[in-house]
Design a protein around this motif. Structure first.
Motif, PDB file in Angstrom:
ATOM      1  N   ARG A   1     131.293  30.260  76.815  1.00 12.18           N
ATOM      2  CA  ARG A   1     131.548  29.885  77.697  1.00 12.18           C
ATOM      3  C   ARG A   1     130.411  28.744  78.341  1.00 12.18           C
ATOM      4  O   ARG A   1     130.720  27.943  79.387  1.00 12.18           O
ATOM      5  CB  ARG A   1     132.021  31.314  78.769  1.00 12.18           C
ATOM      6  CG  ARG A   1     133.320  31.341  77.981  1.00 12.18           C
ATOM      7  CD  ARG A   1     133.268  32.911  79.169  1.00 12.18           C
ATOM      8  NE  ARG A   1     134.739  33.651  78.632  1.00 12.18           N
ATOM      9  CZ  ARG A   1     134.477  34.573  77.592  1.00 12.18           C
ATOM     10  NH1 ARG A   1     133.099  34.228  76.972  1.00 12.18           N
ATOM     11  NH2 ARG A   1     135.985  34.947  77.099  1.00 12.18           N
ATOM     12  N   GLU A   2     129.319  29.358  78.177  1.00 18.02           N
ATOM     13  CA  GLU A   2     127.998  28.231  79.391  1.00 18.02           C
ATOM     14  C   GLU A   2     128.315  26.904  78.318  1.00 18.02           C
ATOM     15  O   GLU A   2     128.019  26.124  79.520  1.00 18.02           O
ATOM     16  CB  GLU A   2     126.645  29.201  78.328  1.00 18.02           C
ATOM     17  CG  GLU A   2     125.544  28.504  78.822  1.00 18.02           C
ATOM     18  CD  GLU A   2     124.229  29.291  78.918  1.00 18.02           C
ATOM     19  OE1 GLU A   2     123.113  28.598  79.312  1.00 18.02           O
ATOM     20  OE2 GLU A   2     124.331  30.095  78.332  1.00 18.02           O
ATOM     21  N   LEU A   3     128.255  26.430  77.452  1.00 12.92           N
ATOM     22  CA  LEU A   3     128.673  25.623  76.481  1.00 12.92           C
ATOM     23  C   LEU A   3     130.029  24.177  77.314  1.00 12.92           C
ATOM     24  O   LEU A   3     129.545  23.508  77.754  1.00 12.92           O
ATOM     25  CB  LEU A   3     129.164  25.123  75.222  1.00 12.92           C
ATOM     26  CG  LEU A   3     129.007  24.182  74.729  1.00 12.92           C
ATOM     27  CD1 LEU A   3     127.468  23.183  74.509  1.00 12.92           C
ATOM     28  CD2 LEU A   3     129.445  23.878  73.062  1.00 12.92           C
ATOM     29  N   TRP A   4     130.886  24.810  77.623  1.00 11.38           N
ATOM     30  CA  TRP A   4     132.004  24.312  78.560  1.00 11.38           C
ATOM     31  C   TRP A   4     132.073  24.366  79.593  1.00 11.38           C
ATOM     32  O   TRP A   4     132.576  23.428  80.151  1.00 11.38           O
ATOM     33  CB  TRP A   4     133.260  25.352  77.730  1.00 11.38           C
ATOM     34  CG  TRP A   4     134.083  25.303  76.440  1.00 11.38           C
ATOM     35  CD1 TRP A   4     133.485  25.299  75.133  1.00 11.38           C
ATOM     36  CD2 TRP A   4     135.015  24.004  75.894  1.00 11.38           C
ATOM     37  NE1 TRP A   4     133.948  24.305  74.412  1.00 11.38           N
ATOM     38  CE2 TRP A   4     135.001  23.691  74.775  1.00 11.38           C
ATOM     39  CE3 TRP A   4     135.778  23.158  77.219  1.00 11.38           C
ATOM     40  CZ2 TRP A   4     135.596  23.295  74.248  1.00 11.38           C
ATOM     41  CZ3 TRP A   4     136.554  22.387  76.611  1.00 11.38           C
ATOM     42  CH2 TRP A   4     137.113  22.319  75.294  1.00 11.38           C
ATOM     43  N   GLY A   5     131.422  25.406  80.088  1.00 13.04           N
ATOM     44  CA  GLY A   5     130.775  25.150  81.493  1.00 13.04           C
ATOM     45  C   GLY A   5     130.041  23.952  81.703  1.00 13.04           C
ATOM     46  O   GLY A   5     129.773  23.704  83.310  1.00 13.04           O
TER      47      GLY A   5
ATOM     48  N   ALA B   1     129.037  20.320  90.411  1.00  9.82           N
ATOM     49  CA  ALA B   1     130.492  19.603  89.435  1.00  9.82           C
ATOM     50  C   ALA B   1     131.119  20.388  88.851  1.00  9.82           C
ATOM     51  O   ALA B   1     132.269  20.919  88.592  1.00  9.82           O
ATOM     52  CB  ALA B   1     130.302  18.716  88.924  1.00  9.82           C
ATOM     53  N   ARG B   2     130.659  22.005  88.801  1.00  9.80           N
ATOM     54  CA  ARG B   2     130.483  22.989  87.855  1.00  9.80           C
ATOM     55  C   ARG B   2     131.260  24.285  89.429  1.00  9.80           C
ATOM     56  O   ARG B   2     131.758  25.450  88.337  1.00  9.80           O
ATOM     57  CB  ARG B   2     129.433  23.447  87.417  1.00  9.80           C
ATOM     58  CG  ARG B   2     128.627  22.778  86.376  1.00  9.80           C
ATOM     59  CD  ARG B   2     127.484  23.076  85.709  1.00  9.80           C
ATOM     60  NE  ARG B   2     126.741  22.051  84.698  1.00  9.80           N
ATOM     61  CZ  ARG B   2     125.914  22.267  84.357  1.00  9.80           C
ATOM     62  NH1 ARG B   2     124.993  23.640  83.833  1.00  9.80           N
ATOM     63  NH2 ARG B   2     125.263  21.677  83.574  1.00  9.80           N
ATOM     64  N   MET B   3     130.961  24.240  90.118  1.00  7.03           N
ATOM     65  CA  MET B   3     131.555  24.810  91.394  1.00  7.03           C
ATOM     66  C   MET B   3     132.844  24.942  91.489  1.00  7.03           C
ATOM     67  O   MET B   3     134.104  23.628  91.116  1.00  7.03           O
ATOM     68  CB  MET B   3     131.512  24.805  92.768  1.00  7.03           C
ATOM     69  CG  MET B   3     129.346  24.713  92.901  1.00  7.03           C
ATOM     70  SD  MET B   3     129.262  24.920  93.964  1.00  7.03           S
ATOM     71  CE  MET B   3     127.001  25.168  94.357  1.00  7.03           C
TER      72      MET B   3
END
Length: 328
Positions: free
Chosen positions: A72-76, A288-290
């Motif tokens: 999940r951290e990777l895809w995030g 961009a991650r929000m």
């Protein structure tokens, strides 16, 4: 301007102004798929290996240098630019060019027909997008970008082939709410040329006349010339160098590296959860991650306030305002 010049000019315009993000919806669906696999298989280690391998196949192993333990951290960390790389995202960008810009999608993308019957090939392209949309399980995340693009493409192909359209399809093509279309269809609307036929649809000819009266509507030119659709990253022959996507607020202001800079750098995040970030690039990556990007900027009176991003726009890095002591 001849047909080919007109087509090229429209392609260039699309490449410069495209700001829909079907790729973001697709990336979100991939994450949801990973979560479903964990629930189904009850084997977090196997799913972690699977989702990590999928990430590296789509975006390149070089993007996984830190090798986080949780997928999940990777895809995030997938950037907006990377989200446009998968084949499915490029397919949807082609659909967007057809739906909103009247350009020809790359009908050879999945060998959907050929040049001898372009109408049938484009209809097959749109039908494939509908199949993709209908296959998404209910409640699997935000797919508003995908849905609007598919509906808009359906509206255009139906109008261009002499068929009638649904209210939802026309609303998507015009980029207005379904409620607005329904209001126009009420008897009290009067001034509207829109009406429903016996089948509960809007006659295609009426829909086209109404669309042509809108300043933002792009006429269909997908049957003209021999032009082939190009994705935004390669629309212009000129290499403009590195590009980034920046959030834009409802009032039209955007995350400007100079105007949004304060004594601590940049302040991002919603009220109550704000954080200072010294570097513009890092701040942009975090925005961009929000789910919804928030940042502080001065208003017309010079007062600092929080705004929320409602869209994203492409910017050429070399043309961004320069910040003293910090490269854009």
């Amino acid at each position: 301007m001849d047909t080919n010049e007109l087509y090229q000019a429209r392609q260039n315009e699309f490449g410069a102004q495209y700001e829909d993000f079907e790729g973001t919806d697709i990336a979100g669906l991939a994450v949801r798929t990973g979560e479903w696999l964990e629930t189904l298989l009850m084997d977090g280690k196997a799913v972690n290996a699977t989702m990590t391998a999928l990430y590296e196949q789509l975006f390149g192993a070089e993007h996984n240098e830190e090798a986080p333990e949780n997928w999940r951290e990777l895809w995030g960390g997938v950037s907006l630019n990377d989200q446009m790389e998968p084949r499915g995202a490029q397919f949807m960008v082609g659909l967007n060019a057809f739906a909103f810009w009247g350009l020809r999608p790359d009908v050879e993308f999945f060998e959907l027909g050929g040049q001898n019957n372009i109408d049938a090939a484009v209809e097959a392209y749109v039908a494939r997008a509908r199949t993709l949309l209908d296959a998404i399980p209910l409640g699997w995340g935000e797919v508003s970008e995908l849905r609007r693009t598919v509906l808009a493409a359906e509206a255009r192909i139906r109008i261009d082939t002499g068929k009638d359209v649904t209210s939802e399809q026309l609303a998507a093509l015009a980029r207005i709410s379904l409620k607005s279309i329904k209001n126009m269809l009420t008897p009290k609307a009067g001034a509207s040329d829109l009406r429903l036929n016996a089948a509960g649809e809007i006659p295609g000819a009426d829909a086209l006349r109404w669309l042509e009266g809108r300043e933002d509507f792009k006429s269909s030119i997908w049957r003209s010339g021999s032009a082939v659709f190009l994705v935004p990253s390669s629309v212009e022959a000129e290499d403009v160098g590195e590009v980034v996507f920046v959030p834009v607020a409802k009032d039209g202001s955007w995350f400007d590296p100079v105007e949004c800079r304060n004594s601590r750098g940049y302040t991002i995040g919603p009220k109550g959860a704000e954080e200072p970030v010294e570097n513009y690039r890092l701040a942009l990556e975090r925005l961009a991650r929000m789910r919804t990007p928030y940042w502080r900027r001065r208003n017309s009176a010079g007062n600092w306030g929080i705004v929320a991003g409602v869209s994203w726009q492409r910017r050429i890095v070399q043309e961004l305002p320069a910040v003293e002591g910090e490269g854009a």
